[in-house]
Design a protein around this motif. Structure first.
Motif, PDB file in Angstrom:
ATOM      1  N   HIS A 105      44.534  12.985   1.545  1.00 52.66           N
ATOM      2  CA  HIS A 105      45.704  13.459   0.807  1.00 52.66           C
ATOM      3  C   HIS A 105      45.545  13.221  -0.685  1.00 52.66           C
ATOM      4  O   HIS A 105      45.945  14.049  -1.509  1.00 52.66           O
ATOM      5  CB  HIS A 105      46.965  12.751   1.312  1.00 52.66           C
ATOM      6  CG  HIS A 105      48.199  13.062   0.513  1.00 52.66           C
ATOM      7  ND1 HIS A 105      48.726  14.335   0.411  1.00 52.66           N
ATOM      8  CD2 HIS A 105      49.002  12.259  -0.251  1.00 52.66           C
ATOM      9  CE1 HIS A 105      49.799  14.313  -0.357  1.00 52.66           C
ATOM     10  NE2 HIS A 105      49.982  13.069  -0.775  1.00 52.66           N
ATOM     11  N   ASN A 106      44.941  12.085  -1.027  1.00 53.32           N
ATOM     12  CA  ASN A 106      44.730  11.776  -2.436  1.00 53.32           C
ATOM     13  C   ASN A 106      43.744  12.756  -3.074  1.00 53.32           C
ATOM     14  O   ASN A 106      43.920  13.152  -4.227  1.00 53.32           O
ATOM     15  CB  ASN A 106      44.227  10.346  -2.587  1.00 53.32           C
ATOM     16  CG  ASN A 106      45.195   9.331  -1.993  1.00 53.32           C
ATOM     17  OD1 ASN A 106      45.007   8.874  -0.876  1.00 53.32           O
ATOM     18  ND2 ASN A 106      46.248   9.000  -2.711  1.00 53.32           N
ATOM     19  N   GLN A 109      45.509  15.972  -3.748  1.00 50.96           N
ATOM     20  CA  GLN A 109      46.307  15.878  -4.972  1.00 50.96           C
ATOM     21  C   GLN A 109      45.429  16.044  -6.209  1.00 50.96           C
ATOM     22  O   GLN A 109      45.848  16.658  -7.195  1.00 50.96           O
ATOM     23  CB  GLN A 109      47.048  14.537  -5.020  1.00 50.96           C
ATOM     24  CG  GLN A 109      48.210  14.434  -4.045  1.00 50.96           C
ATOM     25  CD  GLN A 109      48.892  13.079  -4.123  1.00 50.96           C
ATOM     26  OE1 GLN A 109      48.255  12.043  -4.317  1.00 50.96           O
ATOM     27  NE2 GLN A 109      50.216  13.073  -3.971  1.00 50.96           N
ATOM     28  N   GLU A 112      45.154  19.515  -7.044  1.00 49.07           N
ATOM     29  CA  GLU A 112      46.387  20.133  -7.526  1.00 49.07           C
ATOM     30  C   GLU A 112      46.582  19.966  -9.030  1.00 49.07           C
ATOM     31  O   GLU A 112      47.199  20.812  -9.667  1.00 49.07           O
ATOM     32  CB  GLU A 112      47.589  19.552  -6.774  1.00 49.07           C
ATOM     33  CG  GLU A 112      47.636  19.941  -5.303  1.00 49.07           C
ATOM     34  CD  GLU A 112      48.830  19.325  -4.587  1.00 49.07           C
ATOM     35  OE1 GLU A 112      49.854  19.052  -5.259  1.00 49.07           O
ATOM     36  OE2 GLU A 112      48.753  19.097  -3.370  1.00 49.07           O
ATOM     37  N   PHE A 113      46.062  18.883  -9.589  1.00 48.82           N
ATOM     38  CA  PHE A 113      46.254  18.690 -11.028  1.00 48.82           C
ATOM     39  C   PHE A 113      44.970  18.821 -11.844  1.00 48.82           C
ATOM     40  O   PHE A 113      45.016  18.854 -13.080  1.00 48.82           O
ATOM     41  CB  PHE A 113      46.899  17.333 -11.330  1.00 48.82           C
ATOM     42  CG  PHE A 113      46.060  16.124 -10.978  1.00 48.82           C
ATOM     43  CD1 PHE A 113      44.968  15.747 -11.750  1.00 48.82           C
ATOM     44  CD2 PHE A 113      46.385  15.340  -9.887  1.00 48.82           C
ATOM     45  CE1 PHE A 113      44.206  14.631 -11.430  1.00 48.82           C
ATOM     46  CE2 PHE A 113      45.635  14.218  -9.563  1.00 48.82           C
ATOM     47  CZ  PHE A 113      44.546  13.871 -10.341  1.00 48.82           C
ATOM     48  N   PHE A 144      50.805  19.915 -15.540  1.00 46.52           N
ATOM     49  CA  PHE A 144      50.144  19.124 -14.492  1.00 46.52           C
ATOM     50  C   PHE A 144      50.677  17.702 -14.354  1.00 46.52           C
ATOM     51  O   PHE A 144      50.371  17.008 -13.377  1.00 46.52           O
ATOM     52  CB  PHE A 144      48.629  19.059 -14.743  1.00 46.52           C
ATOM     53  CG  PHE A 144      48.225  18.228 -15.934  1.00 46.52           C
ATOM     54  CD1 PHE A 144      48.060  16.862 -15.832  1.00 46.52           C
ATOM     55  CD2 PHE A 144      48.008  18.824 -17.174  1.00 46.52           C
ATOM     56  CE1 PHE A 144      47.693  16.086 -16.934  1.00 46.52           C
ATOM     57  CE2 PHE A 144      47.638  18.071 -18.281  1.00 46.52           C
ATOM     58  CZ  PHE A 144      47.483  16.704 -18.161  1.00 46.52           C
ATOM     59  N   PRO A 146      53.621  16.226 -13.590  1.00 44.38           N
ATOM     60  CA  PRO A 146      54.408  15.736 -12.450  1.00 44.38           C
ATOM     61  C   PRO A 146      53.555  15.386 -11.230  1.00 44.38           C
ATOM     62  O   PRO A 146      53.746  14.330 -10.607  1.00 44.38           O
ATOM     63  CB  PRO A 146      55.358  16.906 -12.156  1.00 44.38           C
ATOM     64  CG  PRO A 146      55.492  17.617 -13.468  1.00 44.38           C
ATOM     65  CD  PRO A 146      54.133  17.531 -14.078  1.00 44.38           C
ATOM     66  N   ILE A 147      52.599  16.250 -10.876  1.00 47.41           N
ATOM     67  CA  ILE A 147      51.769  15.965  -9.700  1.00 47.41           C
ATOM     68  C   ILE A 147      50.787  14.841  -9.999  1.00 47.41           C
ATOM     69  O   ILE A 147      50.456  14.037  -9.123  1.00 47.41           O
ATOM     70  CB  ILE A 147      51.032  17.232  -9.196  1.00 47.41           C
ATOM     71  CG1 ILE A 147      50.248  16.924  -7.929  1.00 47.41           C
ATOM     72  CG2 ILE A 147      50.110  17.794 -10.270  1.00 47.41           C
ATOM     73  CD1 ILE A 147      51.080  16.422  -6.773  1.00 47.41           C
ATOM     74  N   ARG A 149      51.406  12.222 -11.943  1.00 47.08           N
ATOM     75  CA  ARG A 149      52.162  10.989 -11.839  1.00 47.08           C
ATOM     76  C   ARG A 149      52.441  10.650 -10.362  1.00 47.08           C
ATOM     77  O   ARG A 149      52.323   9.486  -9.941  1.00 47.08           O
ATOM     78  CB  ARG A 149      53.480  11.134 -12.609  1.00 47.08           C
ATOM     79  CG  ARG A 149      54.185   9.808 -13.001  1.00 47.08           C
ATOM     80  CD  ARG A 149      54.625   9.018 -11.825  1.00 47.08           C
ATOM     81  NE  ARG A 149      55.206   7.732 -12.135  1.00 47.08           N
ATOM     82  CZ  ARG A 149      55.745   6.970 -11.209  1.00 47.08           C
ATOM     83  NH1 ARG A 149      55.759   7.364  -9.941  1.00 47.08           N
ATOM     84  NH2 ARG A 149      56.258   5.794 -11.516  1.00 47.08           N
ATOM     85  N   GLN A 150      52.780  11.657  -9.571  1.00 47.47           N
ATOM     86  CA  GLN A 150      53.013  11.440  -8.151  1.00 47.47           C
ATOM     87  C   GLN A 150      51.755  10.909  -7.477  1.00 47.47           C
ATOM     88  O   GLN A 150      51.814   9.972  -6.673  1.00 47.47           O
ATOM     89  CB  GLN A 150      53.448  12.746  -7.482  1.00 47.47           C
ATOM     90  CG  GLN A 150      53.840  12.588  -6.017  1.00 47.47           C
ATOM     91  CD  GLN A 150      55.076  11.734  -5.842  1.00 47.47           C
ATOM     92  OE1 GLN A 150      56.094  11.968  -6.489  1.00 47.47           O
ATOM     93  NE2 GLN A 150      55.007  10.734  -4.971  1.00 47.47           N
ATOM     94  N   HIS A 151      50.624  11.487  -7.825  1.00 48.07           N
ATOM     95  CA  HIS A 151      49.352  11.041  -7.257  1.00 48.07           C
ATOM     96  C   HIS A 151      49.051   9.595  -7.624  1.00 48.07           C
ATOM     97  O   HIS A 151      48.644   8.799  -6.764  1.00 48.07           O
ATOM     98  CB  HIS A 151      48.217  11.941  -7.749  1.00 48.07           C
ATOM     99  CG  HIS A 151      46.862  11.323  -7.566  1.00 48.07           C
ATOM    100  ND1 HIS A 151      46.259  11.206  -6.334  1.00 48.07           N
ATOM    101  CD2 HIS A 151      46.005  10.763  -8.462  1.00 48.07           C
ATOM    102  CE1 HIS A 151      45.088  10.608  -6.470  1.00 48.07           C
ATOM    103  NE2 HIS A 151      44.908  10.324  -7.757  1.00 48.07           N
ATOM    104  N   ASP A 154      51.247   7.481  -5.419  1.00 52.12           N
ATOM    105  CA  ASP A 154      50.942   7.584  -3.988  1.00 52.12           C
ATOM    106  C   ASP A 154      49.656   6.847  -3.623  1.00 52.12           C
ATOM    107  O   ASP A 154      49.548   6.257  -2.544  1.00 52.12           O
ATOM    108  CB  ASP A 154      50.807   9.050  -3.580  1.00 52.12           C
ATOM    109  CG  ASP A 154      52.134   9.793  -3.566  1.00 52.12           C
ATOM    110  OD1 ASP A 154      53.185   9.131  -3.713  1.00 52.12           O
ATOM    111  OD2 ASP A 154      52.111  11.029  -3.411  1.00 52.12           O
TER     112      ASP A 154
END
Length: 259
Positions: A105-106, A109, A112-113, A144, A146-147, A149-151, A154
């Motif tokens: 999952h990491n 992510q 994604e960014f 980029f 928001p994703i 920072r979420q990554h 997480d």
């Protein structure tokens, strides 16, 4: 992103609470690794916040130095995630007790960014001072951040969960060994760029005081007086000095505020 008040590098992207603020992180290598990564991720967030907040106020005469700072920060973060994908995560997943695919999952992510982050780096390296646009820098970051920072948040939970490996075993020691090998690989980056930049992104007052990153005595002075000299004008944009002391951001126009 909307700027925080006061404008300093602990926002607008919020920093991550490090596990050691509330937990024992020396009881298992996975917990130590997760905690170390949280510190590193906060340094990344301070860098991106410093870029975002100062971008609109940088004028043509300082733009070349600011673009170098952006390019250096972007290259460092991209390099960090490359090491994770090619070396760290596959190594962790090969350790008995770590579930296969538990770190996938990491990596997803990252994808994604990564395009947006690479776009920021390309802009910083290809743009001249004459054509610099702070508004465009902020637009790129908004695309980029928001994703990212979420990554960064997480991943701490994912690394912590590697405590599924039995503690005080050869397997748990292997986790730490893999992490240390990746640290050594990261240490091969340009000494005139990465050490002075990263130390200037470390807040020694965070969470009531800390000593991250742990370094041999005198190392920070060595970085400050030797390595940092080559690109010293770029380090004006850092939120802390080489010794982790927070300072007001240098380029905030008439709305300047600092920690």
């Amino acid at each position: 992103m909307a700027p925080s008040t006061p404008a300093w590098a602990d926002g607008p992207l919020p920093l991550i609470q490090t596990p050691s603020a509330t937990k024992d992180t020396n009881d298992h290598p996975a917990h130590y690794i997760a905690n170390e990564m949280a510190w590193a991720h906060n340094a990344m967030l301070r860098g991106l916040n410093a870029i975002y907040l100062q971008a609109p106020h940088v004028q043509q005469g300082d733009a070349a130095d600011f673009l170098f700072f952006i390019a250096s920060w972007s290259a460092w973060v991209l390099h960090h995630h490359t090491i994770e994908e090619k070396q760290m995560f596959p190594g962790f997943e090969a350790v008995p007790g770590v579930a296969p695919g538990s770190l996938s999952h990491n990596v997803e992510q990252h994808h994604e960014f990564s395009e947006g982050l690479s776009g920021l780096q390309k802009y910083a390296t290809a743009t001249t001072a004459d054509s610099y646009s702070g508004a465009h820098v902020q637009k790129l970051v908004d695309g980029f951040s928001p994703i990212l920072r979420q990554h960064l948040a997480d991943e701490i939970d994912t690394l912590w969960a590697m405590d599924s490996v039995a503690a005080n075993t050869e397997h748990s020691k292997k986790l730490l060994n893999i992490y240390q090998q990746c640290e050594a690989e990261a240490g091969k980056q340009d000494k005139s760029v990465v050490p002075p930049m990263v130390l200037g992104l470390c807040d020694k007052t965070f969470e009531g005081g800390n000593d991250w990153p742990k370094m041999p005595m005198g190392s920070a002075y060595f970085v400050h007086y030797l390595f940092a000299r080559k690109h010293s004008k770029a380090w004006r944009f850092l939120p802390c000095d080489t010794f982790g002391k927070p300072r007001p951001l240098a380029f905030l126009g008439n709305n300047g505020a600092g920690k």
